[in-house]
Design a protein around this motif. Structure first.
Motif, PDB file in Angstrom:
ATOM      1  N   TYR A 206       0.674  -1.140   0.036  1.00 48.70           N
ATOM      2  CA  TYR A 206      -0.126   0.007  -0.004  1.00 48.70           C
ATOM      3  C   TYR A 206       0.799   1.220  -0.054  1.00 48.70           C
ATOM      4  N   ASP A 207       0.489   2.283  -0.715  1.00 45.84           N
ATOM      5  CA  ASP A 207       1.210   3.437  -0.619  1.00 45.84           C
ATOM      6  C   ASP A 207      -0.060   4.621  -1.035  1.00 45.84           C
ATOM      7  N   TYR A 215       1.759  10.842   3.875  1.00 47.22           N
ATOM      8  CA  TYR A 215       2.030   9.710   3.092  1.00 47.22           C
ATOM      9  C   TYR A 215       1.946   8.334   3.872  1.00 47.22           C
ATOM     10  N   ILE A 217       2.915   4.461   3.695  1.00 46.59           N
ATOM     11  CA  ILE A 217       3.472   3.273   3.105  1.00 46.59           C
ATOM     12  C   ILE A 217       3.372   1.876   3.840  1.00 46.59           C
ATOM     13  N   LYS A 234       7.091  12.155   1.871  1.00 54.45           N
ATOM     14  CA  LYS A 234       7.421  11.478   0.215  1.00 54.45           C
ATOM     15  C   LYS A 234       7.716  10.225   0.531  1.00 54.45           C
ATOM     16  N   LEU A 235       7.188   9.397  -0.460  1.00 48.90           N
ATOM     17  CA  LEU A 235       7.561   7.833  -0.551  1.00 48.90           C
ATOM     18  C   LEU A 235       8.335   7.662  -1.668  1.00 48.90           C
ATOM     19  N   LYS A 237       9.123   4.404  -2.260  1.00 48.89           N
ATOM     20  CA  LYS A 237       8.703   3.066  -3.062  1.00 48.89           C
ATOM     21  C   LYS A 237       7.119   3.358  -3.478  1.00 48.89           C
ATOM     22  N   LYS A 238       6.839   2.412  -4.416  1.00 47.89           N
ATOM     23  CA  LYS A 238       5.120   2.371  -4.727  1.00 47.89           C
ATOM     24  C   LYS A 238       4.923   0.736  -4.474  1.00 47.89           C
ATOM     25  N   ARG A 239       3.573   0.600  -4.591  1.00 50.48           N
ATOM     26  CA  ARG A 239       2.862  -0.666  -4.437  1.00 50.48           C
ATOM     27  C   ARG A 239       3.441  -1.650  -5.438  1.00 50.48           C
ATOM     28  N   ASP A 241       6.561  -2.858  -5.106  1.00 53.63           N
ATOM     29  CA  ASP A 241       8.034  -2.922  -5.171  1.00 53.63           C
ATOM     30  C   ASP A 241       8.581  -3.797  -4.045  1.00 53.63           C
TER      31      ASP A 241
END
Length: 281
Positions: A206-207, A215, A217, A234-235, A237-239, A241
């Motif tokens: 999840y992001d 944000y 994650i 800020k993130l 990584k994304k879903r 990864d």
């Protein structure tokens, strides 16, 4: 002879004030039995009415045992505000649980507006203890059976959480400890711009972003462990990864909170646990 000496029953009386030296009469009041009774009753009524008014309309009433004073009323107002705040926290936790269930089932995250409408529609059902118990059991079953986000499909030896070596998400002091009911997570002090790292190898499930939590994650690890990191600006990584232990995944700060800190959750077998019992901060 005895009957002749009997005095007639008196019905008229006189109350007077006389000077003891000159015997001069200063004041005199004449009355009979009925007038005397009326006078006594009037005095009692006036006395009771005056006492009631004195107690009801003056601060003297606060001296009555059990009567709420200004301090008691203030505490009652503060308790009401506290209860309202706790209800909001519980409601937010219910929203988050719904979203987590949706993510673990492989669906898209539920929008906040949809969660609010769902909570309003199910307000009466949420107050039912049997409904809450069934819902908790369903969540645990879903998390237990979810295997789509496992890092490997190979059969591995299951390690209890007590034997796992966690990586420190960031260096800081715990400013809000874990509470199973009110705060099933910990808040770690930090400065804006601090890099957040994954505590274990895993896959991002999840992001997302919200006005109140910045944000967020979430990472699925082996052995049914999920770690969640909130209040990021800020993130990284994304879903979907894959990350390793110590991998940079987010940057803390600018999340709408009065102070910069990382909100960190650790879930094991579908239940939130105290991260400070397994990680040395």
């Amino acid at each position: 002879m005895s009957e002749t000496n009997k005095h007639p029953k008196a019905d008229s009386f006189r109350l007077s004030l006389t000077d003891d030296i000159t015997h001069r009469r200063i004041w005199e009041y004449r009355f009979n039995r009925s007038t005397f009774m009326v006078l006594i009753i009037s005095l009692v009524v006036v006395l009771l009415g005056g006492s009631f008014a004195l107690i009801a309309f003056t601060p003297i009433k606060t001296a009555i045992p059990g009567y709420p004073d200004a301090s008691t009323k203030m505490k009652a107002v503060q308790n009401t505000i506290t209860i309202d705040s706790l209800e909001r926290v519980i409601t937010r936790w219910e929203f988050y649980t719904d979203n987590l269930v949706s993510v673990l089932e492989g669906a898209e995250p539920i929008p906040v507006d949809s969660l609010l409408n769902l909570a309003q529609a199910n307000e009466n059902a949420l107050a039912d203890p049997e409904y809450l118990a069934a819902r908790d059991s369903a969540l645990r079953e879903i998390v237990d059976k979810s295997g789509q986000f496992r890092i490997s499909d190979n059969q591995e030896r299951r390690i209890p959480i007590e034997g796992i070596q966690f990586f420190l998400p960031l260096k800081g002091v715990i400013i809000t400890p874990y509470d199973e009911i009110l705060h099933p997570s910990i808040d770690i002090s930090s400065t804006s711009g601090t890099v957040v790292m994954a505590v274990l190898p895993g896959t991002v499930i999840y992001d997302g972003w919200s006005d109140t939590e910045g944000y967020t994650i979430a990472i699925q690890h082996n052995d049914d462990i999920v770690s969640i990191y909130k209040n990021n600006q800020k993130l990284l990584k994304k879903r979907g990864d894959k990350v390793g232990a110590g991998t940079s995944i987010a940057i803390v700060g600018n999340s709408g909170n009065p102070s910069d800190h990382l909100h960190f959750e650790l879930w094991y077998n579908g239940t939130a646990v105290d991260p400070s019992e397994y990680i040395n901060f």
